[in-house]
Design an enzyme around this catalytic site. Structure first.
Site, PDB file in Angstrom:
ATOM      1  NE  ARG A 121      -3.886  -2.125   2.339  1.00  0.00           N
ATOM      2  CZ  ARG A 121      -3.940  -3.429   2.109  1.00  0.00           C
ATOM      3  NH1 ARG A 121      -2.838  -4.113   1.885  1.00  0.00           N
ATOM      4  NH2 ARG A 121      -5.112  -4.065   2.086  1.00  0.00           N
ATOM      5  CB  SER A 137     -12.248  -9.076   0.184  1.00  0.00           C
ATOM      6  OG  SER A 137     -11.064  -8.771  -0.535  1.00  0.00           O
ATOM      7  CG  ASP A 160      -3.344 -13.896   5.032  1.00  0.00           C
ATOM      8  OD1 ASP A 160      -4.151 -14.456   4.273  1.00  0.00           O
ATOM      9  OD2 ASP A 160      -2.936 -12.734   4.850  1.00  0.00           O
ATOM     10  CE  LYS A 198      -7.543 -15.289   1.564  1.00  0.00           C
ATOM     11  NZ  LYS A 198      -7.624 -13.852   1.321  1.00  0.00           N
TER      12      LYS A 198
HETATM   13  C1  S3P Z   1      -4.631  -8.781   2.042  1.00  0.00           C
HETATM   14  C2  S3P Z   1      -5.922  -9.135   2.316  1.00  0.00           C
HETATM   15  C3  S3P Z   1      -6.355 -10.523   2.502  1.00  0.00           C
HETATM   16  C4  S3P Z   1      -5.177 -11.447   2.791  1.00  0.00           C
HETATM   17  C5  S3P Z   1      -4.027 -11.200   1.868  1.00  0.00           C
HETATM   18  C6  S3P Z   1      -3.538  -9.761   1.978  1.00  0.00           C
HETATM   19  C7  S3P Z   1      -4.329  -7.356   1.827  1.00  0.00           C
HETATM   20  O1  S3P Z   1      -7.009 -10.949   1.321  1.00  0.00           O
HETATM   21  O2  S3P Z   1      -5.568 -12.796   2.708  1.00  0.00           O
HETATM   22  O3  S3P Z   1      -2.946 -12.067   2.175  1.00  0.00           O
HETATM   23  O4  S3P Z   1      -3.154  -6.966   1.884  1.00  0.00           O
HETATM   24  O5  S3P Z   1      -5.279  -6.605   1.602  1.00  0.00           O
HETATM   25  P1  S3P Z   1      -8.585 -10.639   1.082  1.00  0.00           P
HETATM   26  O6  S3P Z   1      -8.740  -9.195   1.242  1.00  0.00           O
HETATM   27  O7  S3P Z   1      -8.888 -11.065  -0.320  1.00  0.00           O
HETATM   28  O8  S3P Z   1      -9.282 -11.458   2.107  1.00  0.00           O
END
Ligand code: S3P
Length: 432
Positions: free
Chosen positions: A29, A167, A319, A346
């Protein structure tokens, strides 16, 4: 290249102090927002791993200037609407986060065309979940359910979008697109998910508000972020929390771990199972703040009882659920995880791969449609496990080996480079 490694049962407890590797989600990010700013962003402690290096390469291809000297990364962005049309396909490699977040920014780059693709695992990861809200905002996408896909930048308008699944990736994609839209954008979350995008946007002077499940962003160019220090990744620290819990005689301290409550469901679940993890985590009631707090975790080995993980806890530990299954194998009684169907999409189908992997090591675990049920037997025999190219499965196998009676051979250990390239070195430190 697929490498195999053996993890013998630990002869004595793990001991020592580690600094957690940098947070993967925050690193992605920071780089993306840095690219959308006009000034220079200096990031201290950027995660240098395959996933987050893919993001640096992507923003370079879009015109940002990137200087990376180890974990010190400087980014001179192109501005909110200034992404260049790249000469080639943008290769997100194995990164689902890059795959889902970047299109939010690119969708509003009027008149420019971008194509995203990645490795074999990425080609199995759904993108219709971002295509739907982006199209509702006016985006032009040539996309089916799976990558590769193309974006033709267009004028966007604000929407209110209720996420069908919790998500953070989809939420972040829509919020990023919201920066370029012509009115407010609101995302409604069914359950809270990681909020690093909101925090970084606040830091960059963007108006982001959270009212219950509703997160609203006002269109604005993010201002230069100047300097940012990335906290340690709670998802990486969780491997040591699990290892130190399971291996008798362990005492491990992990410093600099992100204490953001939206990331620390695993600590809460493990504590409920009996884990001795000392360290303060942010409270869920805390207001949205521009900072990600950090903590030190101190873990000592302890016996465990089974637990039930309910759907509302899932996004806060998404995770780490493979590690909950591992703890469940060593616990007394049954461990159940419900409402975690997202694990199927995933880096691997983590319901299938965790169940297959732990069974091969002697675990009594059954898959359900939305999770798994583990019958704790007090330990694992050992054997062989495949990572299926999934970094978290590879590290799960390694920790299972240390805690097992006979050791574990992990096929595909090289996938740890996706999020934790120094995993073997950190293990060696704690094991000697
Ligand atoms: C993440 C969000 C999660 C996570 C991924 C990293 C992120 O996925 O499983 O490893 O950095 O926004 P989802 O938002 O699809 O659940």
């Amino acid at each position: 290249m697929t490498l195999t490694a053996n993890f013998a049962p630990a002869r004595r407890g793990l001991q020592g102090v580690l600094v957690a590797p940098a947070d993967k989600s925050i690193s992605h990010r920071a780089a993306l927002l840095g690219a959308a700013c006009e000034g220079e962003l200096r990031i201290a402690g950027y995660l240098r791993a395959a996933d987050t290096d893919a993001t640096l390469d992507a923003i370079r291809a879009l015109g940002a200037e990137v200087h990376a000297d180890g974990s010190e990364v400087r980014i001179r962005g192109v501005g909110l609407r200034g992404a260049h049309e790249p000469a080639d396909v943008i290769d997100v490699r194995n990164s689902g986060t890059l795959l889902r977040l970047l299109p939010g920014w690119l969708a509003g780059q009027e008149g420019r065309r971008f194509t995203l693709d990645g490795d074999a695992s990425i080609r199995r990861r759904p993108i219709d979940r971002i295509a739907e809200p982006l199209r509702a905002m006016g985006a032009q996408l040539e996309a089916e359910r799976l990558p590769p896909f193309s974006i033709l930048g267009a004028a966007l308008h604000g929407v209110t979008y209720a996420l069908p699944v919790a998500s953070a990736q989809v939420k972040s994609c829509v919020l990023l697109a919201g920066l370029l839209a012509d009115g407010e954008t609101t995302v409604v979350e069914p359950l809270p998910s990681r909020d690093h995008t909101e925090r970084l946007m606040l830091r960059a002077g963007v108006s982001v508000t959270r009212r219950g499940p509703r997160i609203t962003v006002r269109p604005a160019a993010p201002t230069a972020l100047d300097e940012l220090t990335v906290p340690g990744d709670p998802s990486s620290a969780a491997f040591w929390a699990a290892a130190a819990t399971l291996i008798p005689g362990s005492h491990v301290i992990v410093e600099g771990v992100g204490a953001n409550w939206t990331r620390n469901g695993f600590v809460a679940i493990a504590r409920r199972m009996g884990a001795r993890i000392v360290g303060e985590i942010e409270l869920p009631s805390s207001p949205l703040s521009p900072d990600d707090p950090i903590t030190t975790l101190e873990i000592s080995s302890s016996p465990l009882q089974g637990t039930v993980v309910e759907p509302d806890e899932v996004p806060l530990a998404i995770d780490e659920l493979p590690l909950v299954a591992l703890l469940g194998c060593f616990a007394d009684g049954e461990t159940v995880v419900r409402g975690a169907q997202e694990l199927r999409v995933k880096e691997s189908d983590r319901i299938a791969s965790v169940v297959e992997g732990l069974r091969a090591l002697g675990g009594e675990i059954e898959a359900t449609a939305d999770g798994f049920v583990v019958a704790g037997t007090g330990g694992l025999e050992g054997g062989q496990i495949s990572s299926h190219g999934d970094h978290r499965l590879a590290m799960l196998g390694a920790i299972a080996g240390l805690a097992s009676r006979r050791g574990v051979e992990v096929e595909g250990i090289d996938s740890v480079h996706v999020s934790y390239p120094t995993f073997a070195a950190d293990l060696a430190r704690l094991a000697t």
